[in-house]
Design an enzyme around this catalytic site. Structure first.
Site, short mmCIF file in Angstrom:
data_model
loop_
_atom_site.label_atom_id
_atom_site.label_comp_id
_atom_site.label_asym_id
_atom_site.label_seq_id
_atom_site.Cartn_x
_atom_site.Cartn_y
_atom_site.Cartn_z
CG HIS A 76 31.13 -20.75 -27.11
ND1 HIS A 76 30.95 -19.41 -26.86
CD2 HIS A 76 29.88 -21.27 -27.28
CE1 HIS A 76 29.65 -19.13 -26.87
NE2 HIS A 76 29.00 -20.24 -27.12
CB SER A 77 30.67 -18.97 -30.79
OG SER A 77 29.99 -18.14 -31.68
CE1 TYR A 78 37.45 -16.02 -35.15
CE2 TYR A 78 38.08 -15.93 -32.83
CZ TYR A 78 38.41 -15.81 -34.17
OH TYR A 78 39.69 -15.47 -34.53
#
Length: 222
Positions: A76-78
């Site tokens: 997720h994301s980073y």
């Protein structure tokens, strides 16, 4: 049965993926939600030296220690930075990749280089007194912890590309309150026959706001 390794985004720990992990286990799969070094339950390990390489090693070490050879890495994301680096290090242990509103870096790119000025302001405004961490944003879950700034600045180094992995999905959160840094990426991947793309009616925290849709995407890799 499939083995899922669930890597959270910046400031977050394993808790953000734990409800999804429970669902996957109930369905007979293995699921490993991770707290990366310096974050979540491992926040006591946060030092100025924790960087992207540290977090990639967290995932690689889990795969090797658990003798996993069929992992679906979920970032997720980073966390997209982390799963890309881990898959590049040990491709023989990875079956597929799922990017959840996440960065999909190429060699030499960093989180910093892939986001907009809006996100860079978030990172720097939260550096606090020690100068090496970025503070959680005020609207985050109270369990969120400071994130190592070095991991957001460090460029990933890759020896191969993602074409090696036949199963790749991208989940795009269509309801960011501000312009999403991932829109251009989602549109580009949607035009690629190598990717399965999914737009969900959710803000950035897809695990909380669209858990059923996300579960269905993960199960498609089973």
């Amino acid at each position: 049965m499939t083995t899922y390794v669930l890597v959270p985004g910046a400031w977050h720990g394993a808790w953000t993926f734990e409800p999804l992990a429970r669902e996957l286990r109930t369905l007979g799969h293995h699921a490993y939600p991770m707290s990366l070094t310096g974050l979540g339950s491992r926040r006591h390990l946060l030092t100025p030296s924790v960087n992207l390489d540290t977090h990639i090693a967290d995932v690689v070490n889990l795969l090797e220690d658990e003798a996993i050879t069929d992992a679906v890495l979920v970032g997720h994301s980073y966390g997209g930075m982390v799963i890309t680096g881990a898959a590049d290090r040990v491709p023989e242990r990875v079956k597929g990749l799922v990017y959840v509103d996440a960065m999909v870096p190429e060699d030499g790119q960093s989180t910093w280089s892939l986001v907009s000025e809006n996100e860079r302001t978030w990172y720097l405004d939260g550096t606090g007194e020690n100068g090496y961490t970025s503070a959680p944003l005020p609207f985050f879950d109270p369990r969120a912890t400071p994130h190592p700034l070095a991991s957001l600045l460090q460029a990933v180094r890759l020896e191969g590309d993602l074409a090696r992995f036949a199963e790749k999905s991208y989940v795009y959160a269509a309801k960011w309150p501000t312009p999403s840094p991932f829109t251009e990426l989602y549109e580009r991947l949607s035009d690629s026959p190598q990717w399965r793309t999914h737009a969900v009616e959710s803000g950035h925290n897809v695990m909380r706001e669209a858990p059923r849709e996300l579960l269905e995407v993960l199960l498609s890799h089973g």
